[in-house]
Scaffold this motif. Structure first.
Motif, PDB file in Angstrom:
ATOM      1  N   ILE A  71      65.509  73.535  35.738  1.00 56.87           N
ATOM      2  CA  ILE A  71      65.544  74.315  36.824  1.00 56.87           C
ATOM      3  C   ILE A  71      66.246  73.772  38.120  1.00 56.87           C
ATOM      4  O   ILE A  71      67.047  74.419  38.795  1.00 56.87           O
ATOM      5  CB  ILE A  71      63.972  74.568  37.391  1.00 56.87           C
ATOM      6  CG1 ILE A  71      62.935  75.131  36.338  1.00 56.87           C
ATOM      7  CG2 ILE A  71      63.835  74.909  38.687  1.00 56.87           C
ATOM      8  CD1 ILE A  71      61.691  75.228  36.455  1.00 56.87           C
ATOM      9  N   GLY A  72      66.317  72.540  38.146  1.00 57.17           N
ATOM     10  CA  GLY A  72      66.883  71.866  39.301  1.00 57.17           C
ATOM     11  C   GLY A  72      68.511  71.923  38.902  1.00 57.17           C
ATOM     12  O   GLY A  72      69.302  71.965  39.749  1.00 57.17           O
ATOM     13  N   LEU A  73      68.838  71.959  37.490  1.00 51.63           N
ATOM     14  CA  LEU A  73      70.098  71.987  37.200  1.00 51.63           C
ATOM     15  C   LEU A  73      70.752  73.492  37.444  1.00 51.63           C
ATOM     16  O   LEU A  73      71.842  73.638  37.920  1.00 51.63           O
ATOM     17  CB  LEU A  73      70.306  71.863  35.769  1.00 51.63           C
ATOM     18  CG  LEU A  73      71.609  71.634  35.203  1.00 51.63           C
ATOM     19  CD1 LEU A  73      72.504  70.418  35.802  1.00 51.63           C
ATOM     20  CD2 LEU A  73      71.530  71.216  33.506  1.00 51.63           C
ATOM     21  N   ALA A  74      69.952  74.317  37.350  1.00 53.72           N
ATOM     22  CA  ALA A  74      70.382  75.787  37.809  1.00 53.72           C
ATOM     23  C   ALA A  74      70.779  76.091  39.144  1.00 53.72           C
ATOM     24  O   ALA A  74      71.712  76.582  39.398  1.00 53.72           O
ATOM     25  CB  ALA A  74      69.067  76.898  37.197  1.00 53.72           C
ATOM     26  N   ALA A  75      69.873  75.387  39.962  1.00 53.05           N
ATOM     27  CA  ALA A  75      70.154  75.396  41.359  1.00 53.05           C
ATOM     28  C   ALA A  75      71.270  74.710  41.744  1.00 53.05           C
ATOM     29  O   ALA A  75      72.138  74.940  42.759  1.00 53.05           O
ATOM     30  CB  ALA A  75      68.916  74.647  42.314  1.00 53.05           C
ATOM     31  N   SER A  76      71.640  73.502  41.086  1.00 49.85           N
ATOM     32  CA  SER A  76      72.829  72.733  41.233  1.00 49.85           C
ATOM     33  C   SER A  76      74.122  73.577  40.922  1.00 49.85           C
ATOM     34  O   SER A  76      75.190  73.171  41.648  1.00 49.85           O
ATOM     35  CB  SER A  76      72.770  71.344  40.454  1.00 49.85           C
ATOM     36  OG  SER A  76      71.836  70.658  41.016  1.00 49.85           O
ATOM     37  N   LEU A 120      65.133  68.553  41.625  1.00 49.85           N
ATOM     38  CA  LEU A 120      64.040  68.596  40.430  1.00 49.85           C
ATOM     39  C   LEU A 120      65.225  68.238  39.158  1.00 49.85           C
ATOM     40  O   LEU A 120      64.679  67.476  38.233  1.00 49.85           O
ATOM     41  CB  LEU A 120      63.787  70.147  40.087  1.00 49.85           C
ATOM     42  CG  LEU A 120      62.807  70.517  41.153  1.00 49.85           C
ATOM     43  CD1 LEU A 120      62.359  71.869  40.942  1.00 49.85           C
ATOM     44  CD2 LEU A 120      61.429  69.353  41.328  1.00 49.85           C
ATOM     45  N   PHE A 121      66.633  68.509  39.118  1.00 47.60           N
ATOM     46  CA  PHE A 121      67.446  67.917  38.126  1.00 47.60           C
ATOM     47  C   PHE A 121      67.380  66.317  37.767  1.00 47.60           C
ATOM     48  O   PHE A 121      67.149  65.881  36.860  1.00 47.60           O
ATOM     49  CB  PHE A 121      68.764  68.290  38.249  1.00 47.60           C
ATOM     50  CG  PHE A 121      69.921  67.615  37.485  1.00 47.60           C
ATOM     51  CD1 PHE A 121      69.949  67.839  36.399  1.00 47.60           C
ATOM     52  CD2 PHE A 121      71.069  66.862  38.186  1.00 47.60           C
ATOM     53  CE1 PHE A 121      70.638  67.024  35.270  1.00 47.60           C
ATOM     54  CE2 PHE A 121      71.830  66.141  37.402  1.00 47.60           C
ATOM     55  CZ  PHE A 121      71.743  66.187  36.003  1.00 47.60           C
ATOM     56  N   TYR A 122      67.390  65.698  39.037  1.00 43.11           N
ATOM     57  CA  TYR A 122      67.152  64.214  38.985  1.00 43.11           C
ATOM     58  C   TYR A 122      65.925  63.757  38.366  1.00 43.11           C
ATOM     59  O   TYR A 122      65.890  62.869  37.847  1.00 43.11           O
ATOM     60  CB  TYR A 122      67.853  63.761  39.954  1.00 43.11           C
ATOM     61  CG  TYR A 122      69.065  64.010  40.516  1.00 43.11           C
ATOM     62  CD1 TYR A 122      70.187  63.476  39.996  1.00 43.11           C
ATOM     63  CD2 TYR A 122      69.314  65.255  41.479  1.00 43.11           C
ATOM     64  CE1 TYR A 122      71.520  63.951  40.164  1.00 43.11           C
ATOM     65  CE2 TYR A 122      70.689  65.749  41.905  1.00 43.11           C
ATOM     66  CZ  TYR A 122      71.583  64.924  41.104  1.00 43.11           C
ATOM     67  OH  TYR A 122      72.952  65.369  41.301  1.00 43.11           O
ATOM     68  N   VAL A 123      64.938  64.355  38.927  1.00 42.85           N
ATOM     69  CA  VAL A 123      63.571  64.212  38.422  1.00 42.85           C
ATOM     70  C   VAL A 123      63.281  64.195  37.036  1.00 42.85           C
ATOM     71  O   VAL A 123      62.772  63.402  36.151  1.00 42.85           O
ATOM     72  CB  VAL A 123      62.562  65.056  39.249  1.00 42.85           C
ATOM     73  CG1 VAL A 123      61.085  64.924  38.795  1.00 42.85           C
ATOM     74  CG2 VAL A 123      62.602  64.598  40.627  1.00 42.85           C
ATOM     75  N   GLY A 124      63.758  65.581  36.528  1.00 40.69           N
ATOM     76  CA  GLY A 124      63.811  65.731  35.246  1.00 40.69           C
ATOM     77  C   GLY A 124      64.668  64.642  34.161  1.00 40.69           C
ATOM     78  O   GLY A 124      64.057  64.187  33.202  1.00 40.69           O
ATOM     79  N   LEU A 125      65.748  64.401  34.730  1.00 36.49           N
ATOM     80  CA  LEU A 125      66.547  63.655  34.037  1.00 36.49           C
ATOM     81  C   LEU A 125      65.796  62.187  33.827  1.00 36.49           C
ATOM     82  O   LEU A 125      65.906  61.415  33.043  1.00 36.49           O
ATOM     83  CB  LEU A 125      67.972  63.474  34.788  1.00 36.49           C
ATOM     84  CG  LEU A 125      68.923  62.488  33.961  1.00 36.49           C
ATOM     85  CD1 LEU A 125      69.221  63.040  32.653  1.00 36.49           C
ATOM     86  CD2 LEU A 125      70.392  62.351  34.790  1.00 36.49           C
ATOM     87  N   LEU A 126      65.313  61.601  35.261  1.00 42.76           N
ATOM     88  CA  LEU A 126      64.849  60.308  35.051  1.00 42.76           C
ATOM     89  C   LEU A 126      63.382  60.236  34.381  1.00 42.76           C
ATOM     90  O   LEU A 126      63.382  59.354  33.437  1.00 42.76           O
ATOM     91  CB  LEU A 126      64.466  59.921  36.306  1.00 42.76           C
ATOM     92  CG  LEU A 126      63.862  58.591  36.652  1.00 42.76           C
ATOM     93  CD1 LEU A 126      64.552  57.426  36.226  1.00 42.76           C
ATOM     94  CD2 LEU A 126      63.294  58.457  38.085  1.00 42.76           C
ATOM     95  N   GLY A 127      62.775  61.347  34.295  1.00 40.59           N
ATOM     96  CA  GLY A 127      61.642  61.647  33.620  1.00 40.59           C
ATOM     97  C   GLY A 127      61.584  61.553  32.150  1.00 40.59           C
ATOM     98  O   GLY A 127      61.076  60.856  31.380  1.00 40.59           O
TER      99      GLY A 127
END
Length: 187
Positions: A71-76, A120-127
């Protein structure tokens, strides 16, 4: 080696290359466009990184972080797409700034495309890297490097090449890992 595995190396490399291109030439139309195309390619490949990380550490937690990251990646990707289009259409720097202001003044665009959702992209990647490390599909230091890269880029956009290098150090070893069996999955 498949594209998913190659993405562990290529995605951070392209992000780092964008950072270098940005440092060299962020003013000319050609420099702006070239740099942003590098970033776009890196982000597209990060979608594969997310999918591959999900495969390395299967489970509901991993699936949740993958969804958050995508989701964060789509926004990026939307943000970079806007940057490319505006950069190509603008007559000069003032026109570019005016066009960005018009886009960002549309209700909801600022949080969805620029400030909140891309995080959220970075949150997801870190998670995902934390889950992979807990499942022993990644080294313990992989999430540390992902976090350090994210903090570096968030501190100053001139540190994007550093972020790319840290992401590459964190992710490249996973290009050679095989997925763990479901018994090792994190719920």
């Amino acid at each position: 080696m498949n594209l998913g595995k190659v993405s562990f190396i290529a995605a951070p490399a392209l992000i780092g290359a964008y950072g270098v291109a940005r440092l060299i030439d962020r003013q000319s139309r050609a420099g702006w466009t070239f740099g942003h195309l590098l970033m776009l390619a890196g982000l597209v490949l990060f979608a594969l990184v997310i999918v591959e990380l999900r495969r390395l550490a299967p489970g509901r937690t991993s699936t949740s972080f993958a969804a958050i990251g995508l989701i964060g990646l789509a926004a990026s990707v939307a943000q970079i797409g806007i940057d490319i289009v505006v950069g190509l259409l603008a007559r000069d720097a003032a026109d570019k700034q005016h066009m960005f202001q018009q886009i960002q003044d549309v209700p909801g665009v600022q949080p969805v495309v620029y400030t909140v959702v891309p995080i959220l992209f970075y949150v997801g990647l870190l998670g995902l890297t934390v889950v992979a490390a807990v499942a022993r599909s990644a080294a313990w230091w992989a999430p540390v490097l992902v976090l350090a890269g994210t903090v570096a880029a968030a501190t100053n956009l001139d540190y994007i090449p550093v972020a790319g290098a840290l992401y590459a150090l964190a992710l490249a070893p996973m290009a050679f890992r095989r997925p763990r069996r479901a018994a090792h999955a994190i719920a």
